[in-house]
Design a protein around this motif. Structure first.
Motif, PDB file in Angstrom:
ATOM      1  N   THR A  50      -4.447  -5.815  -7.379  1.00 18.44           N
ATOM      2  CA  THR A  50      -4.332  -4.167  -7.240  1.00 18.44           C
ATOM      3  C   THR A  50      -3.576  -3.861  -6.474  1.00 18.44           C
ATOM      4  O   THR A  50      -2.513  -3.151  -6.939  1.00 18.44           O
ATOM      5  N   ILE A  51      -3.327  -4.281  -5.359  1.00 21.74           N
ATOM      6  CA  ILE A  51      -2.134  -3.818  -4.685  1.00 21.74           C
ATOM      7  C   ILE A  51      -0.807  -3.960  -5.069  1.00 21.74           C
ATOM      8  O   ILE A  51       0.130  -3.225  -5.357  1.00 21.74           O
ATOM      9  N   ALA A  54      -0.222  -1.560  -8.368  1.00 21.06           N
ATOM     10  CA  ALA A  54      -0.355  -0.586  -8.099  1.00 21.06           C
ATOM     11  C   ALA A  54       0.954  -0.036  -7.407  1.00 21.06           C
ATOM     12  O   ALA A  54       1.443   1.015  -7.395  1.00 21.06           O
ATOM     13  N   ALA A  55       1.169  -0.909  -6.302  1.00 21.98           N
ATOM     14  CA  ALA A  55       2.411  -0.376  -5.635  1.00 21.98           C
ATOM     15  C   ALA A  55       3.622  -1.012  -6.037  1.00 21.98           C
ATOM     16  O   ALA A  55       4.810  -0.431  -5.659  1.00 21.98           O
ATOM     17  N   THR A  56       3.869  -2.114  -6.905  1.00 18.23           N
ATOM     18  CA  THR A  56       5.333  -2.354  -7.235  1.00 18.23           C
ATOM     19  C   THR A  56       5.478  -2.185  -8.736  1.00 18.23           C
ATOM     20  O   THR A  56       6.706  -2.716  -9.153  1.00 18.23           O
ATOM     21  N   ASP A  57       4.583  -1.924  -9.522  1.00 14.45           N
ATOM     22  CA  ASP A  57       4.929  -1.758 -11.248  1.00 14.45           C
ATOM     23  C   ASP A  57       5.536  -0.485 -11.321  1.00 14.45           C
ATOM     24  O   ASP A  57       5.010   0.643 -10.775  1.00 14.45           O
ATOM     25  N   GLY A  60       3.709   2.385 -13.400  1.00 13.71           N
ATOM     26  CA  GLY A  60       2.290   2.923 -12.595  1.00 13.71           C
ATOM     27  C   GLY A  60       2.456   4.081 -12.160  1.00 13.71           C
ATOM     28  O   GLY A  60       3.946   4.580 -11.770  1.00 13.71           O
ATOM     29  N   SER A  61       1.654   5.184 -11.714  1.00 17.56           N
ATOM     30  CA  SER A  61       1.828   6.337 -11.193  1.00 17.56           C
ATOM     31  C   SER A  61       1.814   5.947  -9.687  1.00 17.56           C
ATOM     32  O   SER A  61       0.811   5.530  -9.042  1.00 17.56           O
ATOM     33  N   LYS A  62       2.857   6.384  -9.009  1.00 17.57           N
ATOM     34  CA  LYS A  62       2.630   6.117  -7.507  1.00 17.57           C
ATOM     35  C   LYS A  62       1.825   6.971  -6.646  1.00 17.57           C
ATOM     36  O   LYS A  62       1.387   6.755  -5.550  1.00 17.57           O
ATOM     37  N   THR A  65      -1.788   5.241  -6.322  1.00 14.26           N
ATOM     38  CA  THR A  65      -1.508   4.084  -5.536  1.00 14.26           C
ATOM     39  C   THR A  65      -2.724   3.744  -4.654  1.00 14.26           C
ATOM     40  O   THR A  65      -3.491   2.959  -4.502  1.00 14.26           O
ATOM     41  N   ALA A  68      -6.289   3.580  -6.229  1.00 18.78           N
ATOM     42  CA  ALA A  68      -6.482   2.389  -6.638  1.00 18.78           C
ATOM     43  C   ALA A  68      -6.913   1.148  -5.844  1.00 18.78           C
ATOM     44  O   ALA A  68      -7.834   0.577  -5.876  1.00 18.78           O
ATOM     45  N   MET A  69      -6.009   1.189  -4.657  1.00 15.87           N
ATOM     46  CA  MET A  69      -6.433   0.244  -3.472  1.00 15.87           C
ATOM     47  C   MET A  69      -7.732   0.460  -2.661  1.00 15.87           C
ATOM     48  O   MET A  69      -8.485  -0.395  -2.373  1.00 15.87           O
TER      49      MET A  69
END
Length: 73
Positions: A50-51, A54-57, A60-62, A65, A68-69
């Motif tokens: 998940t991290i 969410a954080a590096t893709d 995705g919407s920043k 993030t 999601a975490m």
């Protein structure tokens, strides 16, 4: 690994002086050590995926993030 090393260090330093049972994660007696280890691995993998997702893709919407975490935790 950090938590395990900290607990072992406390056990060595305060061998007979203090009961450090409250610092150790305790699970039901019907749960085996292997089962607890497998569950810890699965849950940690879900959190790390998940991290990382969410954080590096870049797709995705920043803005979401943190949400999601938080849900993964």
């Amino acid at each position: 690994m950090g938590a395990i090393l900290a607990t072992v260090t406390l056990k060595v330093l305060y061998h007979d002086k203090v009961d450090i049972g409250v610092t150790v994660t305790q699970y039901l007696s019907s749960t085996s050590d292997l089962e607890a280890l497998v569950w810890e691995f699965i849950i940690t993998s879900i959190l790390m995926f998940t991290i990382c997702g969410a954080a590096t893709d870049h797709r995705g919407s920043k803005d979401l993030t943190g949400v999601a975490m938080g849900i993964a935790v």
